[in-house]
Design an enzyme around this catalytic site. Structure first.
Site, PDB file in Angstrom:
ATOM      1  N   CYS A 149       8.288  -6.188  -2.838  1.00  0.00           N
ATOM      2  CA  CYS A 149       7.393  -7.077  -3.597  1.00  0.00           C
ATOM      3  C   CYS A 149       5.927  -6.750  -3.314  1.00  0.00           C
ATOM      4  O   CYS A 149       5.100  -6.741  -4.233  1.00  0.00           O
ATOM      5  CB  CYS A 149       7.702  -8.537  -3.305  1.00  0.00           C
ATOM      6  SG  CYS A 149       7.700  -8.996  -1.567  1.00  0.00           S
ATOM      7  N   ASN A 150       5.590  -6.465  -2.059  1.00  0.00           N
ATOM      8  CA  ASN A 150       4.225  -6.059  -1.738  1.00  0.00           C
ATOM      9  C   ASN A 150       3.904  -4.713  -2.385  1.00  0.00           C
ATOM     10  O   ASN A 150       2.798  -4.492  -2.890  1.00  0.00           O
ATOM     11  CB  ASN A 150       4.037  -5.952  -0.226  1.00  0.00           C
ATOM     12  CG  ASN A 150       4.145  -7.275   0.494  1.00  0.00           C
ATOM     13  OD1 ASN A 150       4.000  -8.329  -0.111  1.00  0.00           O
ATOM     14  ND2 ASN A 150       4.404  -7.228   1.783  1.00  0.00           N
TER      15      ASN A 150
END
Length: 342
Positions: A149-150
């Protein structure tokens, strides 16, 4: 006939988010759910917010008949995921939400995750799952590796700029804040309410965060040379959301133009007017990404700010978007719900 879907690891946050989204899909039916520690329980017992749905009970992976499954979402921890996927039927379409198939070089996987890869044949065929940049490869893939997600957030902020050559490549600073659901559902002392609330902290400082492996791989391939970003993630006392603030060398107008050109036809990528900045409040619970650009007071520098929901566009929404491509469905199917506000 509806596509038959299995979700492995359905008792975690990304598994529950997958179920929530698939429930909106007119052409998908969930036929199997696994949750090793909660096998035998209903999803209503594990996630009461899903009690209105008619879902199969959670079971163990070995009890699932994969001959009755068209596509399998694997929302298991890294290392576990590769061991499970290695033994799944060869013709089964799979989307993995773990880190196990994101890195193309097995040496890089071992460097960042600390163990040798156990499914090298599958790793070689895996397609990186950042939909907007690997759309055609995903459409034809059997195994897709969902991004971190990052890592997704940072790439939405930087890929168009690297490709367009509008920023310097040697002094990119990526400062990122992520809600606590990004750490998963496992019990940990530092995630207790009394430990986490009313403050936030940096972690994996100094270049140790595992998503740096994805940044190194993807940015260097785009640039045709080594690109190393300076990256510091922070854990904030919010349930959902990622906000990335990226400091770059370049002209704000040219950067903004590059984003508008790259994302003009993307249904989920929203470029804000020059000078406006996004908030995690404005994307919560949705598959949308908001991108803002602001010029800095220092000439020749600019700030890019990107917001997305880590559980939706950063993970499960991205996975469903990829599944739509793999199954010949409309890419946006079941994903155009507006964000939740407030």
């Amino acid at each position: 006939m509806a596509h038959r879907i299995a979700v492995l690891g359905a008792s975690g946050y990304t598994g529950a988010e997958l179920v929530r989204l698939i429930a909106l899909h007119p052409n998908m039916e969930i036929t199997a759910l696994s949750g090793e520690r909660k096998a035998g329980m209903s999803m209503a017992e594990v996630f009461p917010h899903l009690r209105h749905l008619d879902l199969p009970r959670l079971t163990r992976i070995e009890e699932i008949d994969f001959a009755q499954v068209d596509l399998c979402f694997c929302a298991l921890p890294h290392k576990t995921s590769q061991e499970v996927i290695r033994d799944l039927p060869a013709g089964l379409k799979i989307i993995d939400l773990s880190a196990d198939f994101r890195l193309r070089d097995p040496k890089e996987y071992r460097k960042w995750y600390g163990n040798p890869h156990a499914a090298l044949d599958q790793q070689e065929e895996a397609v990186y799952g950042l939909t907007e940049f690997y759309r055609e490869e995903i459409r034809a893939a059997r195994l897709v590796a969902g991004t971190g997600c990052n890592a997704a957030t940072g790439q939405y902020a930087l890929r168009p700029l690297i490709s367009a050559g509008v920023i310097g490549l040697d002094r990119i600073i990526l400062d990122l804040k992520c809600g606590v659901s990004g750490a998963g559902r496992s019990l940990r002392e530092n995630l207790l309410h009394a430990e986490l609330s009313e403050g936030y902290n940096a972690y994996a400082v100094g270049g140790t965060h595992r998503h740096l492996g994805e940044f190194d791989q993807e940015f260097s391939a785009l640039a045709g040379r080594e690109v190393r970003v300076q990256f510091t993630p922070h854990l904030v006392p919010a349930n959902r959301g990622i906000l990335a603030t990226v400091y770059v060398e370049g002209a704000a107008e040219a950067i903004h133009d590059a984003f508008r050109a790259a994302y003009a036809d993307e249904p989920f990528l929203q470029v804000l007017p020059l000078g406006e900045t996004p908030s995690t409040h404005h994307v919560r619970g949705s598959n949308f990404v908001h991108v803002g650009v602001v010029g800095d007071r220092i000439e020749g520098r600019a700030i890019v700010i990107v917001a997305l929901d880590n559980l939706t566009k950063g993970s499960s929404g991205q996975a469903l978007q990829n599944a739509n491509l793999m199954l010949g469905e409309k890419e946006t199917e079941a994903l155009m719900m507006p964000p939740l506000f407030p």
